[in-house]
Design an enzyme around this catalytic site. Structure first.
Site, PDB file in Angstrom:
ATOM      1  N   ASN A   8       1.077  -1.238  -0.173  1.00 36.39           N
ATOM      2  CA  ASN A   8      -0.003   0.009  -0.142  1.00 36.39           C
ATOM      3  C   ASN A   8       0.988   1.452   0.092  1.00 36.39           C
ATOM      4  O   ASN A   8       1.482   1.597   0.969  1.00 36.39           O
ATOM      5  CB  ASN A   8      -0.989   0.256   1.331  1.00 36.39           C
ATOM      6  CG  ASN A   8      -1.927   0.987   1.172  1.00 36.39           C
ATOM      7  OD1 ASN A   8      -1.792   2.052   0.341  1.00 36.39           O
ATOM      8  ND2 ASN A   8      -2.680   0.883   2.139  1.00 36.39           N
ATOM      9  N   ARG A  89      -2.486  -2.015  -3.291  1.00 36.35           N
ATOM     10  CA  ARG A  89      -3.854  -1.390  -3.115  1.00 36.35           C
ATOM     11  C   ARG A  89      -3.486  -0.099  -4.120  1.00 36.35           C
ATOM     12  O   ARG A  89      -2.620   0.592  -4.330  1.00 36.35           O
ATOM     13  CB  ARG A  89      -3.995  -0.610  -1.809  1.00 36.35           C
ATOM     14  CG  ARG A  89      -5.033   0.155  -1.624  1.00 36.35           C
ATOM     15  CD  ARG A  89      -4.831   0.485  -0.492  1.00 36.35           C
ATOM     16  NE  ARG A  89      -6.274   1.589  -0.147  1.00 36.35           N
ATOM     17  CZ  ARG A  89      -6.266   2.742   0.577  1.00 36.35           C
ATOM     18  NH1 ARG A  89      -5.247   3.281   0.935  1.00 36.35           N
ATOM     19  NH2 ARG A  89      -7.261   3.425   0.582  1.00 36.35           N
ATOM     20  N   HIS A 178     -13.116   2.556  -0.304  1.00 38.10           N
ATOM     21  CA  HIS A 178     -13.038   1.473   0.785  1.00 38.10           C
ATOM     22  C   HIS A 178     -13.830   0.417   0.202  1.00 38.10           C
ATOM     23  O   HIS A 178     -14.336  -0.498   0.965  1.00 38.10           O
ATOM     24  CB  HIS A 178     -14.059   2.150   2.092  1.00 38.10           C
ATOM     25  CG  HIS A 178     -13.190   3.326   2.772  1.00 38.10           C
ATOM     26  ND1 HIS A 178     -14.019   4.107   3.536  1.00 38.10           N
ATOM     27  CD2 HIS A 178     -12.074   3.472   3.168  1.00 38.10           C
ATOM     28  CE1 HIS A 178     -13.255   4.719   4.175  1.00 38.10           C
ATOM     29  NE2 HIS A 178     -12.021   4.301   3.996  1.00 38.10           N
ATOM     30  N   HIS A 206     -18.166   1.514   7.529  1.00 39.66           N
ATOM     31  CA  HIS A 206     -16.501   1.489   7.630  1.00 39.66           C
ATOM     32  C   HIS A 206     -16.312   2.917   8.269  1.00 39.66           C
ATOM     33  O   HIS A 206     -16.274   3.852   7.737  1.00 39.66           O
ATOM     34  CB  HIS A 206     -15.934   1.333   6.360  1.00 39.66           C
ATOM     35  CG  HIS A 206     -14.362   1.345   6.253  1.00 39.66           C
ATOM     36  ND1 HIS A 206     -13.548   0.294   6.235  1.00 39.66           N
ATOM     37  CD2 HIS A 206     -13.612   2.299   6.873  1.00 39.66           C
ATOM     38  CE1 HIS A 206     -12.443   0.730   6.305  1.00 39.66           C
ATOM     39  NE2 HIS A 206     -12.308   1.892   6.672  1.00 39.66           N
ATOM     40  N   ASN A 209     -10.544   6.819  10.091  1.00 39.13           N
ATOM     41  CA  ASN A 209     -10.271   8.044  10.011  1.00 39.13           C
ATOM     42  C   ASN A 209     -10.949   8.498   8.781  1.00 39.13           C
ATOM     43  O   ASN A 209     -11.564   9.691   8.740  1.00 39.13           O
ATOM     44  CB  ASN A 209      -8.768   8.303  10.095  1.00 39.13           C
ATOM     45  CG  ASN A 209      -8.087   8.362  11.100  1.00 39.13           C
ATOM     46  OD1 ASN A 209      -8.477   8.705  12.145  1.00 39.13           O
ATOM     47  ND2 ASN A 209      -6.756   7.541  11.126  1.00 39.13           N
ATOM     48  N   GLY A 210     -10.842   7.794   7.898  1.00 38.29           N
ATOM     49  CA  GLY A 210     -11.919   8.054   6.621  1.00 38.29           C
ATOM     50  C   GLY A 210     -13.145   7.211   6.992  1.00 38.29           C
ATOM     51  O   GLY A 210     -12.812   6.129   7.717  1.00 38.29           O
ATOM     52  N   ARG A 239     -12.299  15.443   7.901  1.00 38.06           N
ATOM     53  CA  ARG A 239     -13.079  15.800   6.590  1.00 38.06           C
ATOM     54  C   ARG A 239     -14.683  16.272   7.043  1.00 38.06           C
ATOM     55  O   ARG A 239     -15.059  15.616   7.734  1.00 38.06           O
ATOM     56  CB  ARG A 239     -13.106  14.655   5.359  1.00 38.06           C
ATOM     57  CG  ARG A 239     -11.977  14.319   5.031  1.00 38.06           C
ATOM     58  CD  ARG A 239     -11.870  13.137   3.982  1.00 38.06           C
ATOM     59  NE  ARG A 239     -10.454  12.218   4.018  1.00 38.06           N
ATOM     60  CZ  ARG A 239     -10.713  11.244   3.775  1.00 38.06           C
ATOM     61  NH1 ARG A 239     -11.690  10.435   3.236  1.00 38.06           N
ATOM     62  NH2 ARG A 239      -9.490  10.385   4.061  1.00 38.06           N
ATOM     63  N   ASP A 280      -9.130  12.179  17.135  1.00 39.69           N
ATOM     64  CA  ASP A 280      -9.250  10.847  17.603  1.00 39.69           C
ATOM     65  C   ASP A 280     -10.449  10.725  18.227  1.00 39.69           C
ATOM     66  O   ASP A 280     -10.986  11.315  19.215  1.00 39.69           O
ATOM     67  CB  ASP A 280      -8.000  10.442  18.602  1.00 39.69           C
ATOM     68  CG  ASP A 280      -8.002   8.806  18.368  1.00 39.69           C
ATOM     69  OD1 ASP A 280      -8.770   8.361  19.334  1.00 39.69           O
ATOM     70  OD2 ASP A 280      -6.938   8.410  18.257  1.00 39.69           O
ATOM     71  N   ARG A 282     -11.572   8.407  20.517  1.00 40.85           N
ATOM     72  CA  ARG A 282     -11.157   8.220  21.752  1.00 40.85           C
ATOM     73  C   ARG A 282     -11.315   9.191  22.623  1.00 40.85           C
ATOM     74  O   ARG A 282     -11.868   9.353  23.833  1.00 40.85           O
ATOM     75  CB  ARG A 282      -9.658   7.236  22.253  1.00 40.85           C
ATOM     76  CG  ARG A 282      -9.933   5.760  21.827  1.00 40.85           C
ATOM     77  CD  ARG A 282      -8.497   5.280  21.375  1.00 40.85           C
ATOM     78  NE  ARG A 282      -7.816   5.710  20.414  1.00 40.85           N
ATOM     79  CZ  ARG A 282      -7.049   5.172  20.005  1.00 40.85           C
ATOM     80  NH1 ARG A 282      -6.441   3.974  20.266  1.00 40.85           N
ATOM     81  NH2 ARG A 282      -6.613   5.421  18.679  1.00 40.85           N
ATOM     82  N   GLU A 382      -8.235  -5.231   5.017  1.00 35.65           N
ATOM     83  CA  GLU A 382      -8.184  -5.063   3.544  1.00 35.65           C
ATOM     84  C   GLU A 382      -6.844  -5.632   3.151  1.00 35.65           C
ATOM     85  O   GLU A 382      -6.956  -6.150   1.820  1.00 35.65           O
ATOM     86  CB  GLU A 382      -7.966  -3.268   3.500  1.00 35.65           C
ATOM     87  CG  GLU A 382      -9.096  -2.571   4.033  1.00 35.65           C
ATOM     88  CD  GLU A 382      -9.151  -1.176   4.139  1.00 35.65           C
ATOM     89  OE1 GLU A 382      -8.852  -0.923   5.167  1.00 35.65           O
ATOM     90  OE2 GLU A 382      -9.447  -0.462   3.023  1.00 35.65           O
TER      91      GLU A 382
HETATM   92  P1  ADP Z   1      -7.614   4.531   8.831  1.00 35.71           P
HETATM   93  O1  ADP Z   1      -8.661   5.184   8.392  1.00 35.71           O
HETATM   94  O2  ADP Z   1      -6.332   5.448   8.945  1.00 35.71           O
HETATM   95  O3  ADP Z   1      -7.155   3.018   8.405  1.00 35.71           O
HETATM   96  P2  ADP Z   1      -8.630   3.238  11.252  1.00 35.71           P
HETATM   97  O4  ADP Z   1      -9.540   2.502  10.614  1.00 35.71           O
HETATM   98  O5  ADP Z   1      -7.403   2.690  12.060  1.00 35.71           O
HETATM   99  O6  ADP Z   1      -8.047   4.329  10.380  1.00 35.71           O
HETATM  100  O7  ADP Z   1      -9.278   4.104  12.213  1.00 35.71           O
HETATM  101  C1  ADP Z   1      -8.737   4.979  13.087  1.00 35.71           C
HETATM  102  C2  ADP Z   1      -9.665   5.768  14.327  1.00 35.71           C
HETATM  103  O8  ADP Z   1     -10.128   4.675  15.062  1.00 35.71           O
HETATM  104  C3  ADP Z   1      -8.635   6.459  15.212  1.00 35.71           C
HETATM  105  O9  ADP Z   1      -8.617   7.932  14.772  1.00 35.71           O
HETATM  106  C4  ADP Z   1      -9.491   6.584  16.315  1.00 35.71           C
HETATM  107  O10 ADP Z   1     -10.271   7.557  16.489  1.00 35.71           O
HETATM  108  C5  ADP Z   1     -10.488   5.129  16.290  1.00 35.71           C
HETATM  109  N1  ADP Z   1     -10.357   4.332  17.392  1.00 35.71           N
HETATM  110  C6  ADP Z   1      -9.363   3.535  17.568  1.00 35.71           C
HETATM  111  N2  ADP Z   1      -9.265   2.874  18.665  1.00 35.71           N
HETATM  112  C7  ADP Z   1     -10.516   3.050  19.411  1.00 35.71           C
HETATM  113  C8  ADP Z   1     -11.233   3.068  20.433  1.00 35.71           C
HETATM  114  N3  ADP Z   1     -10.711   1.983  21.423  1.00 35.71           N
HETATM  115  N4  ADP Z   1     -12.120   3.716  20.923  1.00 35.71           N
HETATM  116  C9  ADP Z   1     -12.558   4.924  20.110  1.00 35.71           C
HETATM  117  N5  ADP Z   1     -12.141   4.799  18.735  1.00 35.71           N
HETATM  118  C10 ADP Z   1     -10.955   4.064  18.473  1.00 35.71           C
END
Ligand code: ADP
Length: 395
Positions: A8, A89, A178, A206, A209-210, A239, A280, A282, A382
């Site tokens: 990727n 990818r 996605h 899904h 982040n995105g 976004r 984030d 969290r 993925e």
């Molecule tokens: P990407 O789109 O970059 O592949 P991911 O699918 O890894 O992203 O998702 C990342 C997001 O998941 C982080 O920004 C965070 O907000 C969220 N995340 C990860 N762990 C947790 C958790 N335990 N609780 C809430 N949100 C979480």
């Protein structure tokens, strides 16, 4: 012990995974980043440990050298687990690529030509492909497109209400992204509930982040929330998602903001980051739980948008058998899951709070036994989907 190498590639980095072709186990993964900077950085992970290295990595070709060195030094040995194909990818396949495709010189030209539609992504993907082809000249290389799964959308789902000849000339339509994740997760969900994919209507959420939603009917994407670019649809980490396009005209007239700054504003400074200062989920849910009003509003905006798409796709599909959460937020945030589907009992959707709150890494059901729609959490993978599709083409 044959394997598949999955790549990727971004403009200054690439991620890789080596996946066993039979067991589908991940044998190693790594990241080569800060390519082209004074000091680059590489990580390599196997079941035996984690390694890091800092060194100058002038270009992607040098990056592949670093990756091959990491396999030689830390294993697993590429002689003992010879890759039989390399899967790449590729973000944008336009309307041209609707399935994984063996990369020939002509295919590569076509992927490059699609850079117009994905200026940040396709050129970086092409660079990664070229470097990987130089490193593994004897292997078949396969492109797996983020857009391909959505090529089954009907024209009335992918067409914008924009002047038709202009849209056609500039290839402006909804493509969706996605796709690899939506495909993997919808199949895994069907397997988990033990029902044929062809019989199921699913809404896949899904949320990473995105983030995007996909309406999947019998294993085929019939609508999805991302459109011409990954900006449309849900409110995301940084976004805006859907916004009245007249806001952009107003901003341009009022502030004289330039196109590049506008692009930055919409893609990198908005979403939950722009609303709350938290990027984030969290941090956002923690701040919202402690009573911070700005964070509560941002979370409210986020979950309402998810709910709006669930409602829209329930209507488009004529009901759903499964609603499936996946990716970082979908797999981990019980708060987002519960709030996104709250108050939908009259539509046959009822979350079981205890099941939802139970931490667990695997696929699981989080709806009550009485819920007409089964709600699940299914981890996405993925890279594994890319490896599977690559093998299918290469064999
Ligand atoms: P990407 O789109 O970059 O592949 P991911 O699918 O890894 O992203 O998702 C990342 C997001 O998941 C982080 O920004 C965070 O907000 C969220 N995340 C990860 N762990 C947790 C958790 N335990 N609780 C809430 N949100 C979480």
């Amino acid at each position: 012990m044959a394997s598949v190498l999955v790549i990727n590639s971004g403009s200054s980095s690439f991620k890789y995974q080596l996946i066993d072709a039979d067991s589908e186990q991940r044998l190693a993964s790594g990241l080569v980043e800060r390519i082209g900077e004074t000091t680059g950085h590489a990580t390599h992970d196997t079941s035996d440990g984690h390694w890091e290295r800092s060194l100058g990595i002038p270009d992607h070709t040098a990056g592949f050298g670093v990756m091959i060195d990491a396999f030689a030094e830390h294993g697993p040995s590429l002689e003992e687990h010879p890759p039989v194909a390399v899967g790449h990818r590729v973000v944008h396949g336009g309307a041209r690529f609707f399935e994984p495709t063996l990369i020939t010189p002509l295919v590569l030209i076509n992927i490059e030509d699609l850079s117009e539609l994905a200026p940040l992504h396709n050129p970086a993907n092409v660079e990664g492909i070229r470097a990987a082809q130089a490193a593994f000249p004897d292997l078949p290389h396969v492109a797996v497109f983020d857009t391909a799964f959505h090529q089954t959308m009907p024209a009335d789902a992918y067409t914008y209400g924009l002047e038709a000849s202009l849209a056609e000339r500039l290839r402006i339509r909804r493509y969706g992204f996605h796709g690899t994740s939506h495909e993997f997760v919808s199949r895994a969900a069907a397997d988990f509930v033990g029902r044929p994919l062809a019989e199921l209507k699913q809404i896949v959420l899904h949320l990473g982040n995105g983030a995007s939603v996909c309406a999947v009917d019998g294993g085929r994407s019939v609508d999805t929330s991302m459109g011409f670019t990954p900006l449309e649809g849900l409110v995301m980490g940084t976004r805006t998602g859907d916004i009245d396009p007249a806001v952009l005209l107003y901003l341009q007239r009022k502030t004289r903001i330039g196109v590049d700054d506008l692009d930055d504003l919409l893609n990198k400074k908005s979403g939950i980051l722009g609303l709350s200062g938290h990027r984030d989920m969290r941090d956002l849910t923690r701040a919202a739980a402690s009573g911070d009003e700005t964070s509560r509003l941002a979370l409210g905006v986020y979950v309402r948008r998810v709910k709006r798409y669930v409602g829209a796709y329930l209507a488009e599909l004529g009901g759903a058998d499964l609603i499936v959460f996946t990716a970082g937020i979908g797999e981990n945030s019980s708060v987002v899951r519960e709030r996104s589907l709250a108050g939908m009992q009259s539509l046959g959707i009822e979350i079981d709070s205890n099941r939802n709150a139970m931490p667990n890494d695997g696929p699981r059901i989080i709806s009550t036994d009485a819920s007409v729609v089964t709600v699940l959490v299914v981890p996405t993978n993925e890279e594994l989907e890319i490896a599977r599709q690559t093998l299918r083409v290469a064999e």
